[in-house]
Every structure is written in structure tokens, then in C-alpha cells.
Design a protein around this motif. Structure first.
Motif, PDB file in Angstrom:
ATOM      1  N   LEU A  41       0.816  -1.214   0.000  1.00  0.00           N
ATOM      2  CA  LEU A  41       0.000   0.000   0.000  1.00  0.00           C
ATOM      3  C   LEU A  41       0.854   1.270   0.000  1.00  0.00           C
ATOM      4  CD1 LEU A  41      -3.094  -0.721   2.279  1.00  0.00           C
ATOM      5  CD2 LEU A  41      -2.953  -0.637  -0.189  1.00  0.00           C
ATOM      6  N   ALA A  44       2.384   1.544  -3.487  1.00  0.00           N
ATOM      7  CA  ALA A  44       1.389   1.783  -4.541  1.00  0.00           C
ATOM      8  C   ALA A  44       0.701   3.134  -4.394  1.00  0.00           C
ATOM      9  CB  ALA A  44       0.339   0.663  -4.518  1.00  0.00           C
ATOM     10  N   SER A  45       0.627   3.623  -3.170  1.00  0.00           N
ATOM     11  CA  SER A  45      -0.073   4.883  -2.923  1.00  0.00           C
ATOM     12  C   SER A  45       0.494   6.018  -3.775  1.00  0.00           C
ATOM     13  CB  SER A  45       0.022   5.214  -1.433  1.00  0.00           C
ATOM     14  OG  SER A  45      -0.691   6.385  -1.177  1.00  0.00           O
ATOM     15  N   PHE A  48      -0.358   5.495  -7.556  1.00  0.00           N
ATOM     16  CA  PHE A  48      -1.756   5.791  -7.886  1.00  0.00           C
ATOM     17  C   PHE A  48      -2.049   7.298  -7.778  1.00  0.00           C
ATOM     18  CE2 PHE A  48      -2.741   1.212  -7.053  1.00  0.00           C
ATOM     19  CZ  PHE A  48      -3.340   0.961  -8.268  1.00  0.00           C
ATOM     20  N   THR A  49      -1.423   7.949  -6.801  1.00  0.00           N
ATOM     21  CA  THR A  49      -1.656   9.388  -6.631  1.00  0.00           C
ATOM     22  C   THR A  49      -1.156  10.153  -7.856  1.00  0.00           C
ATOM     23  OG1 THR A  49      -1.416   9.107  -4.255  1.00  0.00           O
ATOM     24  CG2 THR A  49      -1.323  11.350  -5.089  1.00  0.00           C
TER      25      THR A  49
ATOM     26  N   MET B   1      -3.873   6.085   9.023  1.00  0.00           N
ATOM     27  CA  MET B   1      -3.158   6.107   7.747  1.00  0.00           C
ATOM     28  C   MET B   1      -3.800   7.162   6.840  1.00  0.00           C
ATOM     29  SD  MET B   1      -2.519   2.877   5.224  1.00  0.00           S
ATOM     30  CE  MET B   1      -1.850   3.081   3.593  1.00  0.00           C
ATOM     31  N   PRO B   4      -4.132   9.725   0.317  1.00  0.00           N
ATOM     32  CA  PRO B   4      -3.991  11.021  -0.369  1.00  0.00           C
ATOM     33  C   PRO B   4      -5.034  11.294  -1.453  1.00  0.00           C
ATOM     34  CG  PRO B   4      -2.234   9.505  -1.014  1.00  0.00           C
ATOM     35  CD  PRO B   4      -2.984   8.843   0.071  1.00  0.00           C
ATOM     36  N   LEU B   5      -5.588  10.247  -2.056  1.00  0.00           N
ATOM     37  CA  LEU B   5      -6.534  10.483  -3.155  1.00  0.00           C
ATOM     38  C   LEU B   5      -7.807  11.165  -2.656  1.00  0.00           C
ATOM     39  CD1 LEU B   5      -6.116   7.102  -5.064  1.00  0.00           C
ATOM     40  CD2 LEU B   5      -5.187   9.318  -5.694  1.00  0.00           C
ATOM     41  N   ILE B 246      -8.753   4.240  -4.879  1.00  0.00           N
ATOM     42  CA  ILE B 246      -8.436   2.827  -5.074  1.00  0.00           C
ATOM     43  C   ILE B 246      -7.661   2.253  -3.893  1.00  0.00           C
ATOM     44  CG2 ILE B 246      -6.256   3.167  -6.337  1.00  0.00           C
ATOM     45  CD1 ILE B 246      -8.989   0.557  -7.086  1.00  0.00           C
ATOM     46  N   MET B 247      -6.930   3.096  -3.172  1.00  0.00           N
ATOM     47  CA  MET B 247      -6.189   2.591  -2.011  1.00  0.00           C
ATOM     48  C   MET B 247      -7.143   2.130  -0.906  1.00  0.00           C
ATOM     49  SD  MET B 247      -3.347   2.836  -3.305  1.00  0.00           S
ATOM     50  CE  MET B 247      -2.548   2.065  -1.940  1.00  0.00           C
TER      51      MET B 247
END
Lengths: 89, 296
Positions: A41, A44-45, A48-49, B1, B4-5, B246-247
């Protein structure tokens, strides 16, 4: 009266195998979940951001692929482990 | 946690547990569980505009897990599922257009809310009534422990609709049925999904059982297969609008993956009428949640 000419799947009268499977799956999942949080995570974060900010079309493709791949892998992993442990599944 | 999206701080373990709970429901009843996951996601602090899209994304993954498990149990009718999709996608689109029209009246929340409550209540009460009658009848008439219905006339009627082309559904045990009946059910449930902003599984499962005559176990598995496609489609469209984190979805899927498997395995331990009886509680809970949101 029957809603089909086919019989429903065989039902196991004993819940013991199911409960054993559940406990085993949970035991397997706890370290998997912990590892996933820290390894995947976080990495990948950022990816994806940046995709989300650069191109929503690419982000949409990556998002659906990630969900599908994770879903398939999760199912394969637990099924394989349960087969290996010899539990009915 | 920090996610950010959606710019939100959320506890990943809480998200995993939510996924787990909704996953069990999905695997057992063949529903997406949006009626429960939506409010719970909002409760953890996820902004409302991200709730629907993110929920759809996790629903897609969860349905993949549950469908694979149900398929191994012989509970998925792929032919039926694929045909329903032909109706589902245009149904979703038209439902979404209807929302746009209703939105102009300025009372969209109330119109959608009350429609939702009425449909859910009717489905919940009808399914509960039928399954209780069936369970009683099984006891008094000593019927064999297989999937039975107490309302033969509803089950049989659509089979009289011989509008060609006709097909058979061997996995579901249906000898001959018009393709149009199947597409109509897909369209109608898609319309509900698009209009009400939900997955539509709560309507599809009883329609498959009572109208087409699919055994409850196969209806659960096939419904999940349908949800993969409809929720996957919704995930892409919402992602394009930037409304999917998606996270968060992947985190929820960690719990949903195991929950969906447990739910799917659980169907082996219950007969069709008992699954339907338990299922009938879900729409009533969902209707109560909507009423609460409407200020009752």
C-alpha cells in the motif's frame, strides 16, 4: 413445487470443517494483511496518486486492473493454502 | 493512515473489518452490500463523493473472489449471467439519466429515498413471507430437503412467455425460457441500480428465484457474477470522474476477500428457503437505514 429440476449443491450437516476453514483463513490473513499494509500500500499509494493527478483515464484502467488482480490473487492464495492444509473447501 | 486520493485519515484495520463484514454478506446472499458499506465508509470519514465509487471498486474485487468460490461449488450460471448483462448496462445508463431528470425537480433525495424504501420493503416482506411458508410446508408435508418454492404460479408463468428466441439454462435447470425475459430482468435491475445508486443484487436475487425459477444457490452465484460486470463498469465510470480512492478499495478488499469466501462456503450449510428467509432481513434493514437518513 421445486424451483428447478436440478438439486442444490450438497449440504454438509457439520459446521466443524467450515469453522476450521474460517479460523485457518483468518490466521493466514492476519500476517498477509499486515505485510500488505507496509509493503504494497505504501509503495502503490504514490504511484496511484501520480496517475490520479496526471490522467484519470490511465488511473481508471490501473484501478480496475489492481482490483481484479488483487481479487484473483487473494482467492488463489487462500484456496491453495487450504488445499495444502488438507481442509475441505 | 493517510489516503492522499480522497485526502482522508482513516484506520486501515477498520476499513478491512468493514470489508470483511460486507464480504460475508456478499458471499452468502449474492449482494454487493452497498447499503451497508456506504454508511460505514462515510462513518470512517471518507467523503461522500468518494463513497459510492470506492464501494463499487471494492465490490468488484469481492465479487470476483466470491464468484470463483461459487463457481467451484457449481453455483454460477454463466449463460444466464452474460445474457442479463445485455440488459443491465443500458438499464444502468437509463437509470442514471432518470436521476438527472428527477434532480431538476429539486426533490431528488426524497423521490429516490421513498422509491428505495417502497421497493426494499416489498421485496423484504414478500421474500420473508414466501420463505416462511415454504419452510413450514417442508416440515408439514415432509418435503425432501431441496430447494423448493411455495409460489409455483409465479415461478412458472414467465416460462409461458414463448417469445423467440428461446434458450435452455442447464445449470439452473430451466428447460426453455425466452431470452427477452432474462434481458428484461437485467434491464430492470440495472435501472434500479442506476436510479438508486446501488448494486441491485437485492432485487436481482429474488427476481431470479421467483420469476426465472433459478435455484437459490445458483441465483446467489450468478448474481455475484453479474455484480463483477456491473460494479466493474461503475468503477471505471466513477474513476474517470475522480470519485474512486483505489487505495481504500484495495484495503477493504483485503477483508472482503476472506469474508466473501466464508460467506460463499456458508451457503453449503443452508437450504434455499433458509437463505431466502435470512436474505429477506437485508432489504428491511436497508429500508430502515434510508428512512433514518430521510429524517424519520
Amino acid at each position: 413445487m421445486s424451483d428447478s429440476s436440478t438439486s442444490p449443491p450438497k449440504q454438509d450437516p457439520s459446521l466443524q470443517p467450515l469453522l476450521r476453514s474460517i479460523l485457518l483463513e483468518i490466521a493466514i490473513y492476519v500476517p498477509v494483511v499486515a505485510a500488505y499494509y507496509w509493503l504494497i500500500l505504501r509503495y502503490a499509494s504514490d504511484k496511484f496518486t501520480s496517475l490520479y493527478q496526471d490522467s484519470l483515464a490511465r488511473y481508471a484502467i490501473a484501478a480496475i486492473l489492481a482490483i481484479v488482480i488483487q481479487g484473483v490473487l487473494l482467492e488463489m492464495l487462500t484456496s491453495w493454502l487450504l488445499r495444502r492444509f488438507g481442509l475441505r473447501h | 493512515m493517510f489516503f492522499p486520493l480522497s485526502q482522508v485519515f482513516a484506520n486501515p484495520f477498520a476499513l478491512t473489518v468493514i470489508g470483511f463484514i460486507v464480504g460475508i454478506l456478499g458471499g452468502f446472499f449474492g449482494v454487493g452490500g452497498g447499503f451497508l458499506a456506504g454508511p460505514l465508509l462515510f462513518w470512517t470519514g471518507v467523503p461522500m463523493n468518494f463513497v459510492v465509487g470506492t464501494d463499487l471498486a471494492h465490490m468488484t474485487g469481492k465479487s470476483i473472489v466470491a464468484t470463483r468460490r461459487h463457481r467451484a461449488l457449481g453455483n454460477v450460471d454463466l449463460r444466464l449471467g452474460l445474457l442479463m448483462i445485455v440488459g443491465t448496462i443500458p438499464g444502468i445508463e437509463i437509470g442514471a439519466q432518470l436521476i438527472e431528470i428527477v434532480d431538476k425537480t429539486g426533490h431528488v433525495d426524497y423521490i429516490v429515498g421513498y422509491t428505495y424504501v417502497v421497493i426494499l420493503t416489498v421485496i423484504g416482506l414478500f421474500t420473508g413471507w414466501e420463505s416462511i411458508r415454504t419452510i413450514r410446508k417442508k416440515r408439514t408435508d415432509r418435503l425432501p430437503a431441496k430447494d423448493v418454492l411455495d409460489i409455483e404460479h409465479i415461478e412458472r408463468r414467465p416460462r409461458l412467455f414463448k417469445i423467440p428466441p428461446l434458450i435452455s439454462l442447464p445449470v439452473s435447470g430451466v428447460e426453455s425460457i425466452s431470452i427477452w425475459s432474462i434481458i428484461f430482468i437485467g434491464f430492470f435491475t440495472g435501472l434500479l441500480a442506476g436510479f438508486l445508486g446501488v448494486g441491485g443484487g437485492f432485487a436481482r436475487l429474488p427476481m431470479l428465484v421467483y420469476i426465472i425459477g433459478v435455484p437459490t444457490h445458483v441465483a446467489v452465484g450468478t448474481d455475484l457474477f453479474e455484480i463483477i460486470i456491473s460494479a466493474g463498469y461503475g468503477t471505471i465510470t466513477h474513476s474517470l470522474k475522480g470519485n474512486v480512492d483505489i487505495m481504500i478499495a484495495l484495503t477493504m478488499l483485503l477483508g472482503a476477500g476472506i469474508g466473501a469466501q466464508i460467506g460463499a462456503m456458508g451457503t453449503r450449510y443452508f437450504s434455499g428457503p433458509v437463505i431466502r428467509l435470512l436474505f429477506s432481513i437485508l432489504p428491511l434493514i436497508a429500508a430502515a437505514l434510508v428512512l433514518l437518513r430521510l429524517g424519520f
